[in-house]
Design a protein around this motif. Structure first.
Motif, PDB file in Angstrom:
ATOM      1  N   VAL A 541      53.565 -37.075  77.741  1.00  0.00           N
ATOM      2  CA  VAL A 541      54.641 -36.159  78.120  1.00  0.00           C
ATOM      3  C   VAL A 541      54.107 -34.738  77.979  1.00  0.00           C
ATOM      4  O   VAL A 541      53.794 -34.288  76.866  1.00  0.00           O
ATOM      5  CB  VAL A 541      55.895 -36.363  77.251  1.00  0.00           C
ATOM      6  CG1 VAL A 541      57.019 -35.438  77.730  1.00  0.00           C
ATOM      7  CG2 VAL A 541      56.349 -37.823  77.266  1.00  0.00           C
ATOM      8  N   LEU A 543      54.666 -30.810  78.214  1.00  0.00           N
ATOM      9  CA  LEU A 543      55.798 -29.884  78.121  1.00  0.00           C
ATOM     10  C   LEU A 543      55.342 -28.451  78.406  1.00  0.00           C
ATOM     11  O   LEU A 543      54.224 -28.059  78.074  1.00  0.00           O
ATOM     12  CB  LEU A 543      56.421 -29.933  76.717  1.00  0.00           C
ATOM     13  CG  LEU A 543      56.886 -31.318  76.220  1.00  0.00           C
ATOM     14  CD1 LEU A 543      57.387 -31.187  74.775  1.00  0.00           C
ATOM     15  CD2 LEU A 543      57.964 -31.884  77.124  1.00  0.00           C
ATOM     16  N   SER A 544      56.229 -27.689  79.036  1.00  0.00           N
ATOM     17  CA  SER A 544      56.007 -26.235  79.197  1.00  0.00           C
ATOM     18  C   SER A 544      57.381 -25.556  79.209  1.00  0.00           C
ATOM     19  O   SER A 544      58.382 -26.160  79.601  1.00  0.00           O
ATOM     20  CB  SER A 544      55.241 -25.934  80.480  1.00  0.00           C
ATOM     21  OG  SER A 544      55.988 -26.335  81.616  1.00  0.00           O
ATOM     22  N   ARG A 545      57.422 -24.277  78.715  1.00  0.00           N
ATOM     23  CA  ARG A 545      58.697 -23.576  78.650  1.00  0.00           C
ATOM     24  C   ARG A 545      58.980 -22.978  80.021  1.00  0.00           C
ATOM     25  O   ARG A 545      58.256 -22.119  80.511  1.00  0.00           O
ATOM     26  CB  ARG A 545      58.657 -22.487  77.581  1.00  0.00           C
ATOM     27  CG  ARG A 545      60.046 -22.063  77.070  1.00  0.00           C
ATOM     28  CD  ARG A 545      59.902 -21.009  75.978  1.00  0.00           C
ATOM     29  NE  ARG A 545      59.116 -21.472  74.863  1.00  0.00           N
ATOM     30  CZ  ARG A 545      59.590 -22.131  73.816  1.00  0.00           C
ATOM     31  NH1 ARG A 545      60.870 -22.415  73.756  1.00  0.00           N
ATOM     32  NH2 ARG A 545      58.796 -22.502  72.824  1.00  0.00           N
ATOM     33  N   GLN A 546      60.017 -23.454  80.671  1.00  0.00           N
ATOM     34  CA  GLN A 546      60.385 -22.958  81.996  1.00  0.00           C
ATOM     35  C   GLN A 546      61.072 -21.583  81.889  1.00  0.00           C
ATOM     36  O   GLN A 546      60.775 -20.676  82.654  1.00  0.00           O
ATOM     37  CB  GLN A 546      61.326 -23.955  82.695  1.00  0.00           C
ATOM     38  CG  GLN A 546      61.767 -23.574  84.094  1.00  0.00           C
ATOM     39  CD  GLN A 546      60.680 -23.867  85.136  1.00  0.00           C
ATOM     40  OE1 GLN A 546      59.660 -24.478  84.815  1.00  0.00           O
ATOM     41  NE2 GLN A 546      60.887 -23.424  86.363  1.00  0.00           N
ATOM     42  N   LEU A 555      57.264 -26.572  70.424  1.00  0.00           N
ATOM     43  CA  LEU A 555      57.863 -27.764  71.048  1.00  0.00           C
ATOM     44  C   LEU A 555      57.069 -29.013  70.691  1.00  0.00           C
ATOM     45  O   LEU A 555      55.837 -29.011  70.669  1.00  0.00           O
ATOM     46  CB  LEU A 555      57.917 -27.602  72.568  1.00  0.00           C
ATOM     47  CG  LEU A 555      58.704 -26.391  73.101  1.00  0.00           C
ATOM     48  CD1 LEU A 555      58.584 -26.285  74.605  1.00  0.00           C
ATOM     49  CD2 LEU A 555      60.166 -26.481  72.664  1.00  0.00           C
ATOM     50  N   VAL A 557      57.475 -33.714  71.016  1.00  0.00           N
ATOM     51  CA  VAL A 557      58.186 -34.785  71.722  1.00  0.00           C
ATOM     52  C   VAL A 557      58.017 -36.097  70.977  1.00  0.00           C
ATOM     53  O   VAL A 557      56.971 -36.374  70.384  1.00  0.00           O
ATOM     54  CB  VAL A 557      57.693 -34.924  73.177  1.00  0.00           C
ATOM     55  CG1 VAL A 557      56.236 -35.380  73.230  1.00  0.00           C
ATOM     56  CG2 VAL A 557      58.575 -35.876  73.978  1.00  0.00           C
ATOM     57  N   ILE A 567      62.874 -33.986  73.118  1.00  0.00           N
ATOM     58  CA  ILE A 567      62.119 -32.745  72.930  1.00  0.00           C
ATOM     59  C   ILE A 567      62.762 -31.982  71.765  1.00  0.00           C
ATOM     60  O   ILE A 567      63.989 -31.788  71.736  1.00  0.00           O
ATOM     61  CB  ILE A 567      62.136 -31.892  74.199  1.00  0.00           C
ATOM     62  CG1 ILE A 567      61.602 -32.701  75.411  1.00  0.00           C
ATOM     63  CG2 ILE A 567      61.331 -30.611  74.014  1.00  0.00           C
ATOM     64  CD1 ILE A 567      61.787 -32.001  76.739  1.00  0.00           C
ATOM     65  N   SER A 569      62.436 -28.456  69.152  1.00  0.00           N
ATOM     66  CA  SER A 569      61.827 -27.160  68.833  1.00  0.00           C
ATOM     67  C   SER A 569      61.850 -26.956  67.320  1.00  0.00           C
ATOM     68  O   SER A 569      62.750 -27.460  66.625  1.00  0.00           O
ATOM     69  CB  SER A 569      62.589 -26.009  69.512  1.00  0.00           C
ATOM     70  OG  SER A 569      62.098 -24.744  69.079  1.00  0.00           O
ATOM     71  N   VAL A 578      63.136 -26.322  79.253  1.00  0.00           N
ATOM     72  CA  VAL A 578      61.783 -26.863  79.103  1.00  0.00           C
ATOM     73  C   VAL A 578      61.450 -27.739  80.326  1.00  0.00           C
ATOM     74  O   VAL A 578      62.236 -28.631  80.694  1.00  0.00           O
ATOM     75  CB  VAL A 578      61.657 -27.691  77.815  1.00  0.00           C
ATOM     76  CG1 VAL A 578      60.254 -28.270  77.683  1.00  0.00           C
ATOM     77  CG2 VAL A 578      62.035 -26.831  76.613  1.00  0.00           C
ATOM     78  N   TRP A 580      59.062 -30.651  82.010  1.00  0.00           N
ATOM     79  CA  TRP A 580      58.252 -31.769  81.531  1.00  0.00           C
ATOM     80  C   TRP A 580      57.674 -32.584  82.695  1.00  0.00           C
ATOM     81  O   TRP A 580      58.262 -32.680  83.773  1.00  0.00           O
ATOM     82  CB  TRP A 580      59.051 -32.673  80.587  1.00  0.00           C
ATOM     83  CG  TRP A 580      60.371 -33.165  81.166  1.00  0.00           C
ATOM     84  CD1 TRP A 580      61.582 -32.612  80.979  1.00  0.00           C
ATOM     85  CD2 TRP A 580      60.567 -34.318  82.010  1.00  0.00           C
ATOM     86  NE1 TRP A 580      62.558 -33.306  81.634  1.00  0.00           N
ATOM     87  CE2 TRP A 580      61.953 -34.389  82.293  1.00  0.00           C
ATOM     88  CE3 TRP A 580      59.741 -35.278  82.559  1.00  0.00           C
ATOM     89  CZ2 TRP A 580      62.513 -35.366  83.095  1.00  0.00           C
ATOM     90  CZ3 TRP A 580      60.296 -36.272  83.351  1.00  0.00           C
ATOM     91  CH2 TRP A 580      61.676 -36.309  83.612  1.00  0.00           C
TER      92      TRP A 580
END
Length: 586
Positions: A541, A543-546, A555, A557, A567, A569, A578, A580
């Protein structure tokens, strides 16, 4: 004397007399030797040659008698031109000169056989126009040509049918109308080879006994040439080659050979290496049109099989696996209204069978009932590879519009090791393409179209573009105009850049939604759970902060396989959106 291989010789010092008939008759005694002295006979030299002499005025030929069991016809030579008056005994024999009548009544067997026996190697036995009746097989010695004037192709009501044939009598006794003997049975001094049959027709209409072939050859009989030959209405096979003495016949050439309404197979070829058949036709025969039982390194070009009671073309038997084995090329051939399959391949062995430009039409007649799982092209239980370039099938009924539409299938493949079909248009009663199951590898090319139903009301069953039922190997670039795919893509390259998007602006787009592999989720009090049943224990998985919101944290998971993932924080006040992406290891 005359040995069995047909080469004329005279014993050294033999005394030769000359007569006006093949038997009995009156002797010519008014001869002149080379010096002009009167003689009544001629004596051969120490080498068996006859010295030059002169015969009576006005006599264009005489029967020579060297004390053997039969006499030989000799044509006179012109003193002024040095040429023949009517053909030399050394290379051209007219059966009429040996007493053949050709009147459709007289038994001409003995006369024709006498001419064949007398003919030297390289010579021709000539059949002028006529109907020659026979009561026993004719035997052609090695390197002798039997030549007629005309070959009728098919018997059709109202069509001219000139009497130019050998017609066995009703009481004919023997295995075949013409027999080619090997060195053992023929007693020849050499391997039996180089027979020729040109412009000859065999008409077995009057035969009563079953199983009489038109031409039969057993054993080591090589390099036979058949051209403009018709065999009709014999009660056995048209042409039948068989095993004897450790050998099969070998390396024949057949051009424009018609086998018409014979009792068994049209062409019955057993283990014949290097046979070539060009513009040959088998029509209306009692079994298969072409029964090819192992023909290594052979060719069938422009041949036709129509209205036969079995298969049109049957490629069968054990084609072996050794160094001397080989396949056959079937090119530009056609079938029509055969009772079973147009072409059936059920052979074993390892050589490839190559079929190209095959046209099939109205086969699978099945006594008028259609069905029966018959097809224009059938491969059933074959262990040899079958490679097909282009094949078409067109259904239909009898010429008078009756019986059931057939064949059931355009092409059908069952229990075979390897079949590859590149292209075709297959129209049949039930299905154009039929996979009967049990195949090891069945490869269907991109350009194969299908239709079902009748020719008047066909139903198109075209495959979607680039529908490949198997592997598609591309050695260069694969260019797909539409860019569509409904299946899984596998890239086996071990390079770091196994998948390159080589144009600036190119990218990867992944659909979002329920159970998608990419999406976004918004944190509430620093956490969010995403339902996604595609998640596995090995899913990565990413993840990146949108969009950041609230107090940002780190972050992480956790996954629940088959359910989804959560997810989290490190900040309970984190309310970011976030992004994914789910990735699986290969």
């Amino acid at each position: 004397m005359t040995p069995a291989d047909g080469m004329w010789m005279v014993a050294a010092g033999a005394v030769v007399t000359f007569w006006d008939a093949a038997a009995d008759g009156v002797q010519y005694t008014d001869l002149l030797d080379g010096a002009g002295s009167p003689v009544t006979q001629v004596t051969a030299t120490a080498y068996g040659a006859l010295p030059r002499f002169k015969g009576p005025d006005g006599v264009t030929g005489m029967w020579a008698d060297a004390g053997g069991t039969s006499r030989a016809w000799m044509d006179a030579h012109s003193i002024t031109t040095g040429g023949n008056t009517g053909g030399s005994v050394q290379d051209w024999l007219n059966v009429r000169a040996f007493g053949a009548a050709g009147d459709n009544v007289t038994d001409d067997t003995a006369a024709i056989q006498a001419a064949l026996t007398a003919c030297p190697m390289g010579g021709i036995v000539y059949l002028p126009a006529g109907a020659y009746r026979t009561s026993a097989p004719l035997t052609i010695p090695p390197a002798v040509t039997l030549m007629g004037t005309h070959t009728n192709l098919m018997t059709v009501v109202g069509l001219v049918d000139p009497p130019c044939y050998i017609r066995p009598l009703a009481g004919f006794a023997g295995a075949a109308v013409i027999q080619l003997l090997d060195q053992i049975d023929g007693g020849y001094t050499t391997i039996s080879a180089e027979h020729r049959i040109l412009n000859v027709m065999i008409d077995g209409t009057d035969l009563e006994a079953p199983g009489i072939d038109g031409i039969q050859a057993k054993g080591n009989i090589q390099n036979v040439g058949l051209r403009d030959l018709t065999i009709r209405h014999v009660t056995g096979a048209g042409i039948n080659t068989q095993f004897q003495g450790g050998f099969f016949p070998y390396s024949w050439r057949c051009h424009r050979v018609m086998i018409d309404n014979c009792g068994w197979h049209g062409f019955a070829v057993q283990v014949m290496t290097d046979i070539t058949m060009v513009d040959c036709q088998a029509i209306g025969n009692g079994a298969n049109g072409f029964e090819i039982n192992n023909a290594a390194n052979s060719q069938m070009i422009g041949c036709r099989a129509e209205w036969n009671r079995g298969e049109g073309i049957h490629i069968t038997g054990d084609w072996a696996t050794g160094a001397g084995s080989g396949g056959i090329l079937i090119g530009d051939c056609s079938t029509d209204r055969n009772d079973r399959n147009g072409v059936l391949v059920d052979a074993t062995g390892s050589p490839p069978i190559q079929v190209d430009n095959l046209l099939t039409r109205r086969d699978g007649r099945n006594d008028g009932a259609g069905g029966g799982n018959f097809a224009g092209l059938a491969v059933d239980g074959a262990t040899i590879p079958v490679i097909v370039g282009l094949v078409t099938c067109y259904p239909g009924v009898d010429d008078n519009g009756t019986q059931v539409n057939s064949p059931q299938f355009g092409a059908r493949f069952t229990d075979s090791a390897y079949v590859s079909v590149a292209a075709g248009f297959l129209h049949a009663a039930a299905a154009g393409w039929s996979d009967g199951g049990g195949n090891g590898v069945l490869r269907r090319g991109l350009n194969i179209a299908e239709r079902t139903g009748t020719t008047a009301a066909p139903v198109d069953v075209y495959a979607v573009p680039t529908d490949v039922a198997g592997n598609l190997d591309v050695g260069g670039y694969l260019a797909t105009e539409s860019g569509q795919s409904a299946g899984q893509w596998n890239i086996w390259a071990g390079q770091a850049k196994a998948l390159n998007l080589g144009a600036a602006g190119g990218g990867i787009a992944i659909a979002e939604g329920a159970n998608a592999r990419m999406n976004v989720a918004t944190l509430a009090a620093g956490t969010v759970t995403v339902a996604n049943t595609s998640v596995t224990a090995n899913t990565r998985v990413v993840l990146s902060r949108q969009a950041g919101s609230g107090t940002l944290g780190h972050l992480s998971v956790t996954k629940t396989p088959g359910v989804g993932f959560t997810i989290t924080s490190s900040s309970n006040a984190d309310t970011s959106t976030v992004a994914w992406v789910l990735v699986e290891p290969a």
